[in-house]
Write a protein that holds these residues in place. Structure first.
Motif, PDB file in Angstrom:
ATOM      1  N   ALA A 153      35.396   2.539  28.818  1.00 19.77           N
ATOM      2  CA  ALA A 153      36.031   1.579  27.912  1.00 19.77           C
ATOM      3  C   ALA A 153      35.968   2.110  26.488  1.00 19.77           C
ATOM      4  O   ALA A 153      34.948   2.655  26.069  1.00 19.77           O
ATOM      5  CB  ALA A 153      35.323   0.233  28.001  1.00 19.77           C
ATOM      6  N   PRO A 154      37.044   1.970  25.732  1.00 19.50           N
ATOM      7  CA  PRO A 154      37.055   2.520  24.361  1.00 19.50           C
ATOM      8  C   PRO A 154      36.115   1.760  23.447  1.00 19.50           C
ATOM      9  O   PRO A 154      35.690   0.634  23.744  1.00 19.50           O
ATOM     10  CB  PRO A 154      38.513   2.342  23.927  1.00 19.50           C
ATOM     11  CG  PRO A 154      39.031   1.214  24.759  1.00 19.50           C
ATOM     12  CD  PRO A 154      38.321   1.320  26.079  1.00 19.50           C
ATOM     13  N   TYR A 155      35.787   2.393  22.336  1.00 20.49           N
ATOM     14  CA  TYR A 155      34.901   1.781  21.355  1.00 20.49           C
ATOM     15  C   TYR A 155      35.498   0.469  20.856  1.00 20.49           C
ATOM     16  O   TYR A 155      36.698   0.374  20.569  1.00 20.49           O
ATOM     17  CB  TYR A 155      34.681   2.730  20.175  1.00 20.49           C
ATOM     18  CG  TYR A 155      33.678   2.208  19.178  1.00 20.49           C
ATOM     19  CD1 TYR A 155      32.326   2.483  19.336  1.00 20.49           C
ATOM     20  CD2 TYR A 155      34.072   1.428  18.100  1.00 20.49           C
ATOM     21  CE1 TYR A 155      31.384   1.990  18.430  1.00 20.49           C
ATOM     22  CE2 TYR A 155      33.145   0.932  17.198  1.00 20.49           C
ATOM     23  CZ  TYR A 155      31.806   1.217  17.365  1.00 20.49           C
ATOM     24  OH  TYR A 155      30.881   0.718  16.478  1.00 20.49           O
ATOM     25  N   ALA A 156      34.661  -0.547  20.782  1.00 24.45           N
ATOM     26  CA  ALA A 156      35.082  -1.863  20.296  1.00 24.45           C
ATOM     27  C   ALA A 156      34.730  -1.974  18.816  1.00 24.45           C
ATOM     28  O   ALA A 156      33.551  -2.096  18.458  1.00 24.45           O
ATOM     29  CB  ALA A 156      34.410  -2.966  21.091  1.00 24.45           C
ATOM     30  N   PHE A 157      35.739  -1.904  17.975  1.00 23.99           N
ATOM     31  CA  PHE A 157      35.516  -2.005  16.540  1.00 23.99           C
ATOM     32  C   PHE A 157      35.299  -3.459  16.134  1.00 23.99           C
ATOM     33  O   PHE A 157      35.801  -4.388  16.772  1.00 23.99           O
ATOM     34  CB  PHE A 157      36.704  -1.424  15.771  1.00 23.99           C
ATOM     35  CG  PHE A 157      36.829   0.062  15.870  1.00 23.99           C
ATOM     36  CD1 PHE A 157      36.041   0.899  15.102  1.00 23.99           C
ATOM     37  CD2 PHE A 157      37.731   0.636  16.758  1.00 23.99           C
ATOM     38  CE1 PHE A 157      36.142   2.267  15.197  1.00 23.99           C
ATOM     39  CE2 PHE A 157      37.842   2.011  16.862  1.00 23.99           C
ATOM     40  CZ  PHE A 157      37.053   2.832  16.080  1.00 23.99           C
TER      41      PHE A 157
END
Length: 1017
Positions: A868-872
């Motif tokens: 899962a991509p980084y959650a900003f």
């Protein structure tokens, strides 16, 4: 053209916050079009159904959610700078970061490389809103705008040294950017390229233009190739792909979404209008791409058309494609356009189409084209060898080719051909060993994977732990590949989290528990300030037990490899297998002839495993027999020589008559000297601390000493040993041992060895035959040696042995030195297994070690997985103060995310960024009362806050100007001027004067206090 691989993807489009949601929307023919958000412009003020001058005929379009949200703290961008930045720059920064992570690479690992950045963009409305109020133009607004800065901003924050450029060819911009990126890769100008496109609609200007030109759809929706097609609907979004030469991607084991086989770009030249499409140029650019790819039209299964949904545009595009495909036999060319789902994203249209094609090839299905049910009969698609996709198209299992067109309003056309990734590239096989490994065999693996995650703050860590937990729970992938992939892609930030896990269920639960429990999160994470300084402590005799490390041997191929090596080296000298002895749980391990080689084998295997994992000890210490394994690690002699010597030592000691003993005494050596001197057959066996002395020798003599000490009230304890080690009773074996030691020798250690024979670090002194012979009868000066080692400042004490003994003894020394050192036990005791070893590696990672993770996993688990991509964070909002009105000037600001917060202006000078709202969470230390009371400190803090756009209580003496507050050279110049004008009596300063004092706000305050004793002006 050599093939170029798409290895990473990220995007945000209307109704789709990430690539997964984008694909889901395409597959369900979702609609991302909605009313114009009130945040953008007052759509009713600019709406005219009949398209009056200065008005648009629609109040709808495709808009992304939360374009004002930006995690400025992640990128160390000050609030003032973030508020001045074009939101397109902000969106690109976050999108590019996530795309690089999706490629399986931690973005920080690209720092300093020649990675190129190529951005397609055509809108510059932020500058139109803010750069025309000349009295309010600042340096931040200047760098926050401009096409070039969209690409340069990515290169700057990721520290990329390759080509960095933005291109504006109107609607074809981002596909042209991909074309340029491919060419740069093939020309070897860079080895990795980020190609991206972005579009954010801030004003109704283009909508009005489309309306006045007769191109705008009244309902704001593109209807490609439909009988209902009535014009363009605007859309927006951002997308980025990471590109590599295919051979490089395969060599590095990166999974490939799809392969770009060929691209081409051309221009309409002088046609029947600069904004009118040109059929001949379109068919030529498609033909050129086919030629460059070496592909026949009949080989192309589908094409993602430009498909704006204008009657003229659709007709011309169909005829251009028909020129190449009308004669094809078999299946017609399938066509569709994503613009039916999200609108015409203008400068981002090419990247939106490219990502759709890549995902279609990856998933082996092409989504249906929205609005295809009512095909425009005037297009006569069948006669052109085309068919509109009314239902998803399942692709064959073999190689499949898809096309993509993107045509610019000013006549710049682009086409690309993509092919499904080769099977071995789409799902790479297990990676080989990392560089730096010993190469002695291929066996690797701890027995349990370690999932790692890093973030710039604890709050960011919690947020991303939950995101990963949700993603892991949905996966059916084994936990090993997930952990290995996290080790590669989720690294580089200051807060380091590590969690060993045996399966995905345990991993998901553990991630959630850590996010919810502050104490647990504190135990599982660390914030190191540098690389760890590791001391390895090798345990001595007495720590052994039957079946020691047997569970670890069975679970960890890495440990098994090195224990087998030790067993092979020992076998010729022990008359049997140490390994088999350990695995069988034989009590003979307590016999000295087996104990010493067995301990040596275990400690060598543990130390070699740790070294293979990248644990490079800075300091070594061995307690008695533990020095043998330490000496091998220090390159005093090779494994085979040490094995021969330790086997002989144990055998010769076992031949000695029994009857000796050892006595632990709770007293300093000085109080025992007289008693020891009175007994010729007793010696000092060890001095483990100020109050921890061990006497060794004849049992009857020890009993006499014990009685006398008991009379004095001194505590004693008899040790269970087979012989009186380190005593005069060892003398009969010394000559025979010395003869063998002379044959073997021994050199000067290549690492600092804190000798328990000398009680200090060896200073270029050989550990030779004389050393090892003296070692047998001399006392073990552990207390002195350990004290000196702790004074050298290790951050971690790693106990190399079958159970932790020395770390407890080190704590018992009670020295101030080494108080902050972490203790790590790869084998915590008889239950030691692969999980415990993995926890030891995890603890070292939390402390700053960057392990060679490949060695922690068997080859079959070193398979890349997309995480899962980084959650900003979306806490901080930066936007134009008011929506665009028919006649109004814009104002910049940080938008409060809580209506209870009010907008407050900057103190002193009003900055060009205007007032700013309070942000929900302040991550920087608060200013203390002592700072507020000091006029110099108060002035500096106020000035820093103003220049950076922070509230004063967000700045403290501990705040780092560059790392925490995002200052740059322009901001430093402004800070100097503000301080200079507010502190009277301060001598004239230059920026050069300040630069060495700008580490932290406190450093700056101290420097200025030394230069002035005046109050604030």
């Amino acid at each position: 053209m050599r093939p170029v691989a798409i290895v990473g993807i990220d995007c945000r489009f209307p109704g789709a916050p990430d690539a997964g949601a984008y694909w889901d929307m395409l597959m369900r023919s979702g609609d991302g079009v909605d009313k114009v958000p009130g945040q953008r412009w007052n759509a009713r003020e600019f709406h005219s159904p009949t398209g009056e001058d200065g008005h648009s005929n629609t109040t709808e379009g495709g808009f992304i959610s939360d374009p004002d949200a930006f995690d400025n703290e992640f990128f160390t961008v000050s609030p003032r700078e973030a508020a001045a930045m074009d939101p397109q720059q902000r969106l690109l920064l976050q999108c590019a970061w996530r795309a690089v992570e999706d490629s399986g690479v931690a973005p920080q690992r690209l720092a300093g490389t020649g990675t190129g950045v190529f951005v397609g963009i055509m809108g510059n409305e932020w500058a139109q809103l803010h750069m025309t109020d000349y009295a309010r133009v600042t340096a931040q607004l200047g760098s926050g705008n401009g096409y070039c800065m969209t690409a340069n901003r990515i290169s700057y924050h990721l520290d990329l040294k390759g080509p960095s450029l933005a291109v504006d060819t109107a609607c074809s911009s981002s596909l042209v950017a991909v074309h340029l990126a491919c060419n740069a890769l093939l020309a070897e100008e860079c080895d990795t390229a980020i190609a991206a496109g972005v579009n954010v609609a801030l004003t109704p200007a283009l909508g009005i233009f489309y309306t006045q030109a007769g191109l705008s759809s009244p309902d704001g929706r593109c209807k490609p190739f439909s009988a209902d097609a009535d014009g363009i609907g605007r859309g927006e979004g951002v997308g980025a792909v990471v590109l590599r030469r295919l051979e490089d991607a395969i060599a590095d084991g990166q999974p490939v979404y799809a392969v770009i086989r060929g691209t081409a770009v051309n221009q309409d030249g002088r046609s029947n209008g600069i904004t009118a499409p040109n059929r001949w140029s379109q068919q030529e650019v498609v033909s050129a791409a086919y030629r460059r790819a070496g592909v026949e039209p009949s080989e192309v299964a589908f094409t993602e058309a430009h498909g704006t949904g204008t009657v003229l545009g659709d007709m011309i595009e169909v005829k251009a494609l028909g020129h190449l495909h009308a004669g094809r036999s078999g299946r017609p060319l399938a066509i569709g356009s994503v613009k039916g789902n999200i609108g015409h994203t203008e400068g981002a249209a090419g990247i939106a189409g490219l990502i759709k094609v890549a995902l279609s090839l990856h998933h082996k299905v092409v989504p249906a084209s929205r609005f295809a049910a009512k095909e425009n009969p005037a297009l006569k698609l069948a006669q052109q060898g085309l068919r509109l996709l009314k239902a998803p198209l399942r692709l064959r299992s073999g190689p499949t080719i898809g096309g993509l067109s993107s045509f610019g309003m000013g006549g710049t056309n682009a086409h690309a051909l993509l092919e499904s990734a080769p099977a071995h590239a789409a799902r790479p096989e297990a990676a080989g060993p990392e560089s730096g490994s010993t190469g002695q065999g291929n066996a690797a693996g701890l027995g349990t994977g370690v999932f790692t995650l890093t973030a710039p703050s604890l709050e960011a860590l919690r947020r991303n732990l939950l995101v990963q937990a949700d993603a892991v729970q949905r996966r059916r992938t084994p936990v090993g590949p997930l952990c290995w992939s996290s080790n590669r892609a989720k690294t580089g930030h200051r807060h380091r989290f590590a969690l060993p896990a045996a399966d995905t269920g345990e991993l998901a639960a553990g991630l959630r528990e850590a996010a919810a429990d502050d104490d647990l999160l504190a135990r599982l994470s660390g914030r190191p300030t540098g690389k760890p300084r590791v001391a390895m402590l090798f345990t001595g005799q007495g720590s052994q037990y039957p079946a020691m490390t047997a569970r670890l041997y069975r679970q960890s191929p890495l440990y098994r490899r090195f224990l087998d090596q030790a067993d092979t080296a020992l076998a010729p000298h022990t008359g049997g297998s140490v390994r088999d002895l350990l695995l069988s749980g034989d009590e003979a391990v307590h016999r000295t002839g087996w104990t010493q080689p067995a301990l040596f084998a275990v400690e060598y295997a543990l130390a070699a495993s740790l070294t293979e994992l990248g644990v490079r000890p800075a300091l070594l210490l061995g307690h008695s027999v533990g020095e043998y394994a330490a000496a091998v690690l220090a390159e005093v002699f090779p494994l085979e020589h040490a094995a021969r010597l330790i086997a002989a030592r144990g055998a010769l000691m076992e031949e000695l008559p029994e009857g000796g003993g050892m006595l632990a005494v709770r007293a300093p050596l000085t109080e025992l000297t007289e008693l020891v001197d009175a007994e010729p057959l007793v010696g000092v066996g060890a001095v483990n601390g100020p109050q921890a002395t061990v006497l060794s020798g004849d049992m009857a003599a020890l009993e006499r000493i014990e009685d006398k000490l008991g009379g004095r009230g001194v505590r004693t304890r008899r040790l269970e040993v087979s012989h009186a080690f380190h005593s005069p009773l060892m003398t009969p074996m010394l000559d025979r041992f010395a003869a063998l030691a002379d044959e073997i020798g021994g050199g000067v250690p290549q690492l600092p060895v804190y000798s328990t024979l000398r009680g200090r670090v060896l200073e270029a002194e050989p550990m030779d035959a004389k050393y090892w012979t003296e070692h047998i009868g001399a006392p073990v000066l552990f207390g002195d040696a350990m004290t000196r080692l702790l004074e050298a400042g290790p951050t971690h004490l790693v106990e190399v042995g079958p159970r932790p003994v020395l770390t407890g003894m080190a704590r018992a020394l009670g020295t101030i030195a080494g108080e902050g050192a972490h203790t790590v036990a790869p084998v915590p005791g008889e239950d030691g297994d692969g999980r415990a070893f993995a926890e030891a590696v995890a603890e070292l990672f939390r402390g700053g070690l960057d392990p060679r993770w490949d060695q922690a996993y068997p080859e079959e688990e070193r398979v890349p997985q997309r995480l899962a991509p980084y959650a900003f964070s979306d806490t901080h909002r930066f936007w134009t103060r008011n929506p665009v009105r028919a006649a109004a000037s814009a104002d910049l600001g940080i938008v409060p995310d809580d209506t209870a917060h009010t907008v407050r202006p900057y103190p002193q000078k009003q900055s060009a960024a205007g007032g700013h709202g309070a942000v929900r969470t302040a991550v920087l230390p608060s200013a203390g009362a002592d700072q507020a009371a000091d006029p110099v400190a108060r002035t500096v803090i106020e000035a820093v806050a103003e220049v950076g756009g922070y509230a004063p209580d967000e700045v403290s003496a501990l705040s780092l100007l560059y790392e925490d507050l995002g200052f740059d050279s322009v901001m430093v110049m402004e800070l100097k001027d503000r301080i200079q004008e507010r502190l009277s009596g301060l001598e004239e300063m230059s920026v050069q004067d300040l630069l060495p004092r700008l580490s932290s706000v406190g450093d700056l305050v101290g420097y200025l206090q030394d230069r002035t004793d005046s109050a604030v002006a």
